[in-house]
Design a protein around this motif. Structure first.
Motif, PDB file in Angstrom:
ATOM      1  N   GLY A  19     -17.914  27.400 -15.173  1.00 28.53           N
ATOM      2  CA  GLY A  19     -17.238  28.601 -15.638  1.00 28.53           C
ATOM      3  C   GLY A  19     -18.173  29.735 -15.999  1.00 28.53           C
ATOM      4  N   ASP A  20     -19.439  29.613 -15.626  1.00 27.53           N
ATOM      5  CA  ASP A  20     -20.436  30.609 -16.026  1.00 27.53           C
ATOM      6  C   ASP A  20     -20.158  31.968 -15.393  1.00 27.53           C
ATOM      7  OD1 ASP A  20     -22.959  31.749 -16.921  1.00 27.53           O
ATOM      8  OD2 ASP A  20     -23.612  31.506 -14.845  1.00 27.53           O
ATOM      9  N   ILE A  21     -20.215  33.003 -16.222  1.00 22.69           N
ATOM     10  CA  ILE A  21     -20.067  34.360 -15.698  1.00 22.69           C
ATOM     11  C   ILE A  21     -21.204  35.263 -16.157  1.00 22.69           C
ATOM     12  CG2 ILE A  21     -17.558  34.237 -15.523  1.00 22.69           C
ATOM     13  CD1 ILE A  21     -17.348  35.698 -18.158  1.00 22.69           C
ATOM     14  N   ALA A  22     -22.171  34.696 -16.888  1.00 21.36           N
ATOM     15  CA  ALA A  22     -23.235  35.533 -17.443  1.00 21.36           C
ATOM     16  C   ALA A  22     -24.604  35.238 -16.859  1.00 21.36           C
ATOM     17  CB  ALA A  22     -23.300  35.355 -18.965  1.00 21.36           C
ATOM     18  N   ASN A  23     -24.810  34.055 -16.311  1.00 17.22           N
ATOM     19  CA  ASN A  23     -26.120  33.676 -15.794  1.00 17.22           C
ATOM     20  C   ASN A  23     -26.074  33.559 -14.269  1.00 17.22           C
ATOM     21  OD1 ASN A  23     -27.764  33.336 -18.302  1.00 17.22           O
ATOM     22  ND2 ASN A  23     -26.168  31.858 -18.784  1.00 17.22           N
ATOM     23  N   MET A  24     -26.182  32.342 -13.751  1.00 14.61           N
ATOM     24  CA  MET A  24     -26.233  32.178 -12.299  1.00 14.61           C
ATOM     25  C   MET A  24     -24.886  32.485 -11.649  1.00 14.61           C
ATOM     26  SD  MET A  24     -29.346  31.669 -12.263  1.00 14.61           S
ATOM     27  CE  MET A  24     -29.443  31.759 -10.477  1.00 14.61           C
TER      28      MET A  24
END
Length: 499
Positions: free
Chosen positions: A145-150
């Motif tokens: 669910g990452d939206i800030a890093n990769m």
């Protein structure tokens, strides 16, 4: 120069915010239109933009480094923890929900689109966007669910530099492990490393940098030395362990000692940086009543959890100490609310009516709508600019006005953050505090807090110019990640000799 770059870190507080600010100032000096960007931020240190949006304070600082007016697009998603399990979700400057980690999953697809829209908006307005990651890109339990890093890097095709804090120890393992734990498509974007907070002989570090390149196929594009006295707006209370503004010799005959209660959910503690910049003012953060001994001013700062942190204050014996003290007390925002006689909270803690400390004739009622404002007023004959971020509304039914709040004897309260950054007001307030505390202290007549902050940003620009490979950084911004970066198999490196 046109393009983008993502600055990730091996850990929280590795130095991402500082590197982004330094790059923004460095690029601005070259005449480049640049903007900082942090897709998702978890922070209790926030500020209000000119158009009434709440964003992370670090992004406001980075905007100043870039020479632009901050907007909600710089930090479209802000998470403000109210407990270990729940956070308020602020989207483009406005609170939209209060959720736990599981509930947050229901929002992430929409929030990913919000973040990308803001990123593309900034790209349309500026030559370069310098993005900041959140925490570490190798929080593998959260990668989906990452939206800030990769997740952002993949979606926008961003080259990535990973910052490691050598002062923590284990920096080579942290940098290598960050790459090795990523899936191959993410590894393809990790283009190099930056080592932060280096103290020592560069020639002793050089062999490690060579081996790191041999193991990963990626260069270290800079080693930033430890910078004494560096203080800038940070994202969370981890920053309290780092250097805050240094205290100089007193302008008057004595030092003025300030004790700040370090609440579990302390917020906007940068309010106190302006005090610490005054020569002869000593600021310390305390967690036990015994540490209040000898303090000339006690400060109850902002908090994201007023009622919960008030309970912590009582459980740790501060209530009796505050009632006994004959020294001045200042409450800011949540700290001001604690000083009230009664707090009615069916919003934040949902605990209904709670007894306050009763040190100010004030009643506080929490409302669902958050106040986000940039007020201007006057006190001590001085113009005061501040900003407000709160659900609680304080109603004064006695005492005297103090900014928007209340004063009763030597107890002061206001909802205005940033008031102490106004030089004339700060000097007048400290003069009154010194008189009330019986101290022979006189504030320096020429401390310019805004100029001090600007010099900090210039120091970061100098740091980047002197210690990062500017040509390598420019290539990454304009051309993206190199096409031939090797993949590291999880748990192991390519078989290359180390000698």
């Amino acid at each position: 120069m046109k393009g983008s770059l993502l600055i990730a870190g091996t850990t929280s507080d590795a130095g991402k915010s500082i590197v982004v600010a330094g790059l923004c100032r460095w690029l601005r000096r070259q005449g480049v239109s640049v903007a900082p960007f942090k897709a998702q931020n978890m922070s209790l240190n926030s500020m209000v933009t000119a158009d009434g949006a709440e964003i992370g304070r670090a992004q406001v600082m980075q905007a100043q480094a870039a020479g632009i007016e901050p907007t909600a697009h710089l930090n479209p998603i802000l998470l403000k923890p109210g407990s270990d399990r729940r956070s308020q979700v602020v989207v483009r400057g406005r609170p939209v929900a209060d959720v736990d980690a599981v509930q947050y999953r229901d929002h992430r697809d929409h929030l990913r689109e919000v973040a990308l829209e803001s990123y593309h908006e900034l790209r349309s307005r500026h030559d370069v966007v310098v993005c900041e990651g959140a925490g570490s890109p190798t929080e593998i339990n959260l990668r989906r669910g990452d939206i800030a890093n990769m997740g952002l890097a993949r979606a926008a095709g961003l080259p990535v530099l990973v910052v490691g804090d050598i002062d923590r120890g284990g920096v080579f393992a942290a940098l290598y492990g960050t790459v090795a734990l990523l899936e191959p498509a993410d590894q393809e974007l990790v283009s190099g490393f930056v080592i932060n907070k280096f103290r020592g002989a560069p020639e002793l570090l050089a062999p490690g940098l060579e081996q790191l390149r041999a193991l990963t196929g990626r260069p270290t594009v800079g080693v930033l030395p430890w910078l004494d006295g560096l203080w800038l707006d940070v994202e969370d209370s981890l920053g309290l362990s780092a250097a805050r503004p240094a205290t100089g010799l007193p302008h008057g005959e004595e030092t003025l000692r300030v004790a700040v209660l370090r609440f579990p959910r302390i917020s906007n503690f940068t309010d106190l940086d302006a005090l610490a910049c005054e020569p002869g003012v000593s600021v310390s953060y305390v967690t036990s009543p015994g540490e209040l001994a000898g303090a000339d001013l006690v400060v109850l700062p902002g908090t994201r959890a007023t009622v919960s942190d008030l309970a912590w204050l009582r459980e740790n014996g501060f209530e009796e100490a505050l009632r006994r003290t004959d020294r001045p007390v200042l409450g800011v925002c949540g700290g001001y609310q604690m000083l009230a006689e009664t707090i009615h909270d069916d919003v934040e803690s949902r605990r209904g009516e709670v007894a306050g400390l009763g040190l100010l004739p004030v009643t506080v009622r929490f409302a669902p709508d958050k106040v986000l404002a940039r007020p201007v007023g006057a006190h001590y004959g001085q113009t005061v600019h501040g900003y407000e971020i709160h659900h609680g509304r304080a109603e004064r039914h006695g005492g005297e006005p103090f900014l928007d709040g209340c004063r009763a004897g030597a107890v002061f309260g206001t909802t205005w953050h940033g008031a102490l950054e106004n030089d004339g007001f700060r000097r007048a307030f400290l003069s009154e505090v010194a008189e009330l505390a019986g101290r022979r202290f006189t504030p320096a007549p020429d401390t310019d807090f805004a100029a001090l902050r600007e010099r900090q940003l210039d120091a970061l620009g100098d740091l980047v110019a002197a210690h990062l490979d500017g040509e390598a950084v420019e290539r990454l911004i304009t051309r993206g990640a190199p096409p031939d970066l090797p993949a590291l198999p999880p748990g192991g490196a390519p078989h290359q000799p180390l000698s």
